[in-house]
Design a protein around this motif. Structure first.
Motif, PDB file in Angstrom:
ATOM      1  N   SER B 283       6.352   2.729   0.346  1.00  0.00           N
ATOM      2  CA  SER B 283       7.287   1.709   0.840  1.00  0.00           C
ATOM      3  C   SER B 283       8.170   2.206   1.992  1.00  0.00           C
ATOM      4  CB  SER B 283       8.179   1.231  -0.311  1.00  0.00           C
ATOM      5  OG  SER B 283       8.984   2.308  -0.771  1.00  0.00           O
ATOM      6  N   VAL B 284       8.353   3.525   2.092  1.00  0.00           N
ATOM      7  CA  VAL B 284       9.199   4.046   3.176  1.00  0.00           C
ATOM      8  C   VAL B 284       8.394   4.883   4.173  1.00  0.00           C
ATOM      9  CG1 VAL B 284      11.261   4.039   1.703  1.00  0.00           C
ATOM     10  CG2 VAL B 284       9.904   6.141   1.910  1.00  0.00           C
ATOM     11  N   ALA B 285       7.074   4.865   4.029  1.00  0.00           N
ATOM     12  CA  ALA B 285       6.237   5.758   4.851  1.00  0.00           C
ATOM     13  C   ALA B 285       6.439   5.524   6.346  1.00  0.00           C
ATOM     14  CB  ALA B 285       4.768   5.591   4.475  1.00  0.00           C
ATOM     15  N   ASP B 286       6.449   4.263   6.756  1.00  0.00           N
ATOM     16  CA  ASP B 286       6.565   4.000   8.192  1.00  0.00           C
ATOM     17  C   ASP B 286       7.923   4.411   8.745  1.00  0.00           C
ATOM     18  OD1 ASP B 286       4.015   3.032   8.108  1.00  0.00           O
ATOM     19  OD2 ASP B 286       4.563   0.903   8.188  1.00  0.00           O
ATOM     20  N   GLU B 287       8.951   4.062   7.984  1.00  0.00           N
ATOM     21  CA  GLU B 287      10.310   4.437   8.429  1.00  0.00           C
ATOM     22  C   GLU B 287      10.498   5.954   8.467  1.00  0.00           C
ATOM     23  OE1 GLU B 287      13.900   2.059   6.859  1.00  0.00           O
ATOM     24  OE2 GLU B 287      12.216   1.620   5.500  1.00  0.00           O
ATOM     25  N   ALA B 288       9.991   6.616   7.432  1.00  0.00           N
ATOM     26  CA  ALA B 288      10.131   8.084   7.375  1.00  0.00           C
ATOM     27  C   ALA B 288       9.370   8.723   8.537  1.00  0.00           C
ATOM     28  CB  ALA B 288       9.632   8.612   6.035  1.00  0.00           C
ATOM     29  N   LEU B 289       8.184   8.190   8.820  1.00  0.00           N
ATOM     30  CA  LEU B 289       7.404   8.714   9.950  1.00  0.00           C
ATOM     31  C   LEU B 289       8.172   8.492  11.256  1.00  0.00           C
ATOM     32  CD1 LEU B 289       4.851   9.961  11.145  1.00  0.00           C
ATOM     33  CD2 LEU B 289       3.855   7.656  11.235  1.00  0.00           C
TER      34      LEU B 289
END
Lengths: 337, 337
Positions: B283-289
């Motif tokens: 759920s946070v993969a894109d933001e974390a990337l």
């Protein structure tokens, strides 16, 4: 790990790959395991509160096995004692090996087992570690670093700023046995009775001193590299006061004294591993000495702190003579710890 | 200490006597000084509360000076990063030297200065230390141990137990540059542009990840010895799950790739010093990337955690092929860190 007598440590044991994992799991973690170490993260998680002490030492002693111990227990006791000298209860140690390629796996295992025993005896846990392997000729069998964390006793107020003129200077044992044990081993000397290193954990003795005498215990320092003379000189320099000590109060076991004479060494400069200097208020000097003597009858009140001769250590002989005890210059016994 | 170019470190610099005091005062403490270190006790006193992380590493890298850094900053960054990977804010380091007799005093001073700079950059303090000197041929210029203490972030919940199928596997940078920088240096290879080690402190990046994504950040591990392949295999084994990664998502800089090809090395197994794996909730993969890419455009989402093929890492090629990525067996590049 099933071991044959010929098995040795290879460079690949330090590679970060499968061989290292095997060495870790089948020797190191298997021997040292505890709840914290078993997590096998990049570091250990600890729950600690209050004022902490933090200390580090690398051990490069040669030979690695000697009468009275080996480099493994030395590495535990040394850092346990450094934390104790801060007035702290030692709790957790890290453990880092630098191993020379070709070192015997059986000897390595013995050392790891000694580390476990010494840690259990001192009631500390090894919680995190590291293993590196260097090529033949780039090390000497094994070097060990331990770093440690302890919790400072509430009652402790150990600082060179607390040292005052009139304070008593106690020592908990005879001196010079560690250095002479190593020296005898290196030189292949034989004496009537063996000279045995005094390596031991001092934490429980320190705990009792502080519980009983609180902030009347002003300073603690183990007399390791450079011996009693160097440590007293450091203390005198740090507190800008003088130290007077009395020759006949400083105990040296007979065979240690003989060995020193044979080799032309002054026991005051020979390294110890279980001897420490304890500077206390004169009002508790007798009681503190009595406590130390319950552990070791050769504990002694060797002198006092004085305003005279600031920064200098003066040794008084039984015959009324006196001389300055200089700091160690040069190198008496390399790789003693 | 006034230095001439020819000055070297002697055995007496490790003796516990006057020469050691001089080296300590005029190089080490002079360069590294801070309120805690300056107390010069057997250990440092620290005030810390809460859950702590504790980590240790010995650095034996050869050569000690390389493009992008030297053993001193590596020793600071490495332990800062190990603490960061525990989800902790690194605070205090110990520093222990094992120096080979004959090592250049000027080079030693340069290394101590680099340690100071790296510590300042990472906002950590060197608070306690030790110096040993071993005879020529019993070491290799200098080995350094650092141990560190950090305070675990309240929001952090970093543990292999937190890793779940479907989690995203991110990496913060391209891989293999540290190992190839060292290898080029050792082999005297020349490329059109220099290959530079990626050694750096990762603590501020980790701090931002945890502040922003809290317990959605499940696991962190720097891909040092054994490279990305070894670290992913360790993770898969620890969490008993599989890891699927995609070849075209793993960035390797062109000159690093060329050097690997020239030497027949697989970049997946080459050591890094500033690259870390970050396993987060999908759920946070894109933001974390996106956060990681603000630091380094070569950060990438390289794959996922899966219930299929537990304990195994599978690499998918751009053409639909796949292969098992085995843990490192044997030794690719000794003394890489």
């Amino acid at each position: 790990m099933k071991q044959s007598a010929n098995e040795i440590i290879h460079l690949h044991h330090g590679s970060g790959g499968e061989h290292m994992t095997k060495l870790l799991n089948e020797v190191i973690i298997k021997t040292l395991h505890n709840d914290i170490l078993d997590v096998k993260h990049d570091g250990a998680f600890l729950n600690l509160q209050g004022k902490l002490a933090f200390s580090t030492d690398s051990y490069v002693i040669s030979p690695i096995f000697f009468k009275g111990g080996n480099i493994g227990e030395l590495a535990v006791n040394g850092t346990v004692n450094d934390l104790s000298m801060c007035g702290a209860k030692p709790k957790y140690l890290s453990l880092s090996f630098i191993i020379e390629e070709g070192f015997s796996l059986a000897e390595f295992t013995t050392i790891v087992e000694s580390i476990r025993k010494a840690a259990d005896k001192a009631e500390v846990q090894i919680v995190t570690g590291d293993t590196k392997v260097v090529e033949r000729g780039k090390g000497d069998k094994i070097y060990i670093n331990t770093s440690g964390i302890g919790v400072v006793y509430d009652k402790a107020e150990i600082s060179s700023l607390q040292i005052k003129p009139g304070n008593a200077v106690l020592i908990n044992s005879a001196i010079a046995s560690h250095g002479m044990a190593i020296m005898s081993e290196r030189e292949g000397l034989q004496f009537e009775s063996d000279i045995v290193s005094d390596t031991t954990n001092l934490n429980f003795t320190v705990q009792q001193l502080i519980e009983r005498f609180g902030n009347k215990v002003h300073f603690l320092r183990d007399a390791t590299r450079g011996g009693l003379a160097s440590v007293l000189n450091e203390i005198a320099t740090d507190c800008h006061l003088g130290i007077s000590i009395f020759d006949e109060k400083i105990n040296v076991e007979t065979q240690v004294k003989n060995a020193c004479e044979l080799l032309g060494l002054d026991p005051l400069y020979v390294a110890n591993e279980g001897a420490f200097v304890c500077i206390v208020d004169q009002s508790v000097a007798d009681e503190a000495l009595a406590l130390l003597q319950t552990k070791n009858p050769l504990a002694s009140n060797i002198g006092t702190i004085t305003e005279e001769h600031p920064n200098k250590v003066i040794l008084h002989s039984a015959f009324g003579g006196k001389r300055v005890v200089n700091p160690l210059i040069g190198e008496q016994l390399p790789r003693i710890c």
